[in-house]
Write a protein that holds these residues in place. Sequence first.
Motif, PDB file in Angstrom:
ATOM      1  N   GLU A  71       0.802  -1.227   0.000  1.00 28.11           N
ATOM      2  CA  GLU A  71       0.000   0.000   0.000  1.00 28.11           C
ATOM      3  C   GLU A  71       0.834   1.274   0.000  1.00 28.11           C
ATOM      4  O   GLU A  71       0.337   2.317  -0.369  1.00 28.11           O
ATOM      5  CB  GLU A  71      -0.979   0.016   1.181  1.00 28.11           C
ATOM      6  N   ALA A  72       2.080   1.197   0.432  1.00 22.07           N
ATOM      7  CA  ALA A  72       2.928   2.395   0.488  1.00 22.07           C
ATOM      8  C   ALA A  72       3.956   2.324  -0.641  1.00 22.07           C
ATOM      9  O   ALA A  72       4.669   1.340  -0.773  1.00 22.07           O
ATOM     10  CB  ALA A  72       3.638   2.489   1.832  1.00 22.07           C
ATOM     11  N   SER A  73       3.997   3.371  -1.449  1.00 18.37           N
ATOM     12  CA  SER A  73       4.960   3.375  -2.552  1.00 18.37           C
ATOM     13  C   SER A  73       6.286   4.032  -2.158  1.00 18.37           C
ATOM     14  O   SER A  73       7.297   3.822  -2.820  1.00 18.37           O
ATOM     15  CB  SER A  73       4.364   4.084  -3.763  1.00 18.37           C
ATOM     16  N   ASP A  74       6.277   4.828  -1.102  1.00 19.21           N
ATOM     17  CA  ASP A  74       7.509   5.482  -0.661  1.00 19.21           C
ATOM     18  C   ASP A  74       8.461   4.449  -0.051  1.00 19.21           C
ATOM     19  O   ASP A  74       8.021   3.523   0.637  1.00 19.21           O
ATOM     20  CB  ASP A  74       7.209   6.554   0.389  1.00 19.21           C
ATOM     21  N   PRO A  75       9.761   4.605  -0.292  1.00 25.74           N
ATOM     22  CA  PRO A  75      10.713   3.656   0.298  1.00 25.74           C
ATOM     23  C   PRO A  75      10.801   3.859   1.811  1.00 25.74           C
ATOM     24  O   PRO A  75      10.665   4.977   2.302  1.00 25.74           O
ATOM     25  CB  PRO A  75      12.033   4.000  -0.382  1.00 25.74           C
ATOM     26  N   PRO A  76      11.042   2.771   2.549  1.00 18.92           N
ATOM     27  CA  PRO A  76      11.171   2.904   4.010  1.00 18.92           C
ATOM     28  C   PRO A  76      12.491   3.558   4.372  1.00 18.92           C
ATOM     29  O   PRO A  76      13.482   3.443   3.648  1.00 18.92           O
ATOM     30  CB  PRO A  76      11.122   1.458   4.497  1.00 18.92           C
ATOM     31  N   SER A  77      12.490   4.258   5.502  1.00 20.24           N
ATOM     32  CA  SER A  77      13.738   4.843   5.998  1.00 20.24           C
ATOM     33  C   SER A  77      14.471   3.872   6.922  1.00 20.24           C
ATOM     34  O   SER A  77      15.664   4.019   7.151  1.00 20.24           O
ATOM     35  CB  SER A  77      13.462   6.164   6.720  1.00 20.24           C
ATOM     36  N   HIS A  78      13.743   2.870   7.440  1.00 24.44           N
ATOM     37  CA  HIS A  78      14.331   1.886   8.352  1.00 24.44           C
ATOM     38  C   HIS A  78      13.643   0.547   8.176  1.00 24.44           C
ATOM     39  O   HIS A  78      12.589   0.454   7.552  1.00 24.44           O
ATOM     40  CB  HIS A  78      14.190   2.336   9.812  1.00 24.44           C
ATOM     41  N   ILE A  79      14.241  -0.477   8.778  1.00 24.40           N
ATOM     42  CA  ILE A  79      13.695  -1.834   8.750  1.00 24.40           C
ATOM     43  C   ILE A  79      13.682  -2.369  10.180  1.00 24.40           C
ATOM     44  O   ILE A  79      14.589  -2.104  10.962  1.00 24.40           O
ATOM     45  CB  ILE A  79      14.551  -2.751   7.854  1.00 24.40           C
ATOM     46  N   VAL A  80      12.629  -3.125  10.499  1.00 21.75           N
ATOM     47  CA  VAL A  80      12.590  -3.871  11.752  1.00 21.75           C
ATOM     48  C   VAL A  80      12.379  -5.339  11.383  1.00 21.75           C
ATOM     49  O   VAL A  80      11.525  -5.658  10.561  1.00 21.75           O
ATOM     50  CB  VAL A  80      11.496  -3.348  12.723  1.00 21.75           C
ATOM     51  N   VAL A  81      13.211  -6.213  11.949  1.00 23.76           N
ATOM     52  CA  VAL A  81      13.158  -7.640  11.651  1.00 23.76           C
ATOM     53  C   VAL A  81      12.580  -8.357  12.866  1.00 23.76           C
ATOM     54  O   VAL A  81      13.115  -8.236  13.976  1.00 23.76           O
ATOM     55  CB  VAL A  81      14.563  -8.185  11.311  1.00 23.76           C
ATOM     56  N   LEU A  82      11.479  -9.100  12.643  1.00 23.99           N
ATOM     57  CA  LEU A  82      10.790  -9.771  13.743  1.00 23.99           C
ATOM     58  C   LEU A  82      10.402 -11.195  13.349  1.00 23.99           C
ATOM     59  O   LEU A  82       9.927 -11.419  12.233  1.00 23.99           O
ATOM     60  CB  LEU A  82       9.506  -9.010  14.107  1.00 23.99           C
TER      61      LEU A  82
END
Length: 148
Positions: A12-23
């Motif tokens: 749903e979001a086309s903007d790139p993420p600024s961070h990642i969380v791995v769970l």
Amino acid sequence: MLRVTSVLPAGEASDPPSHIVVLPHDLRHLRRKLLHLDNGDMVMLDLAQAVLLADGDKLVMENGDLIEVKAADEKLYAIEAKGPLHLLELAWHLGNRHLPAQIEADRILIGRDPVIRAMLQGLGAQVQEVTEPFQPVRGAYHGHGHAH
């Protein structure tokens, strides 16, 4: 500390993420939790209701930045069957035990459990140890306010 204010489903979001969380899968059902990001920063997830996060979902921070949720590699069993009907039978046995399972066209992934492995092999399945991201099927009552 920045807060996460909402969740956008994967795609749903086309903007790139600024961070990642791995769970891992068992830590992706959340309402309120301190999350450790890939760069060492922390943000507070504080939502009105609990959500079940999937690989690729985006968390929206109060400043508008996006955090992408990534499924962690987990120790799993990859279960292969003799054919499509056999795979359905194996899925039934796993579901009857309420085990989280990722069901694919030609295999099923589950968390490692030697007792379950022995049962599956007794039913004629091929069971291999793998390490990869785990995205179990969401339950039938997901999103409907049911506690089961």
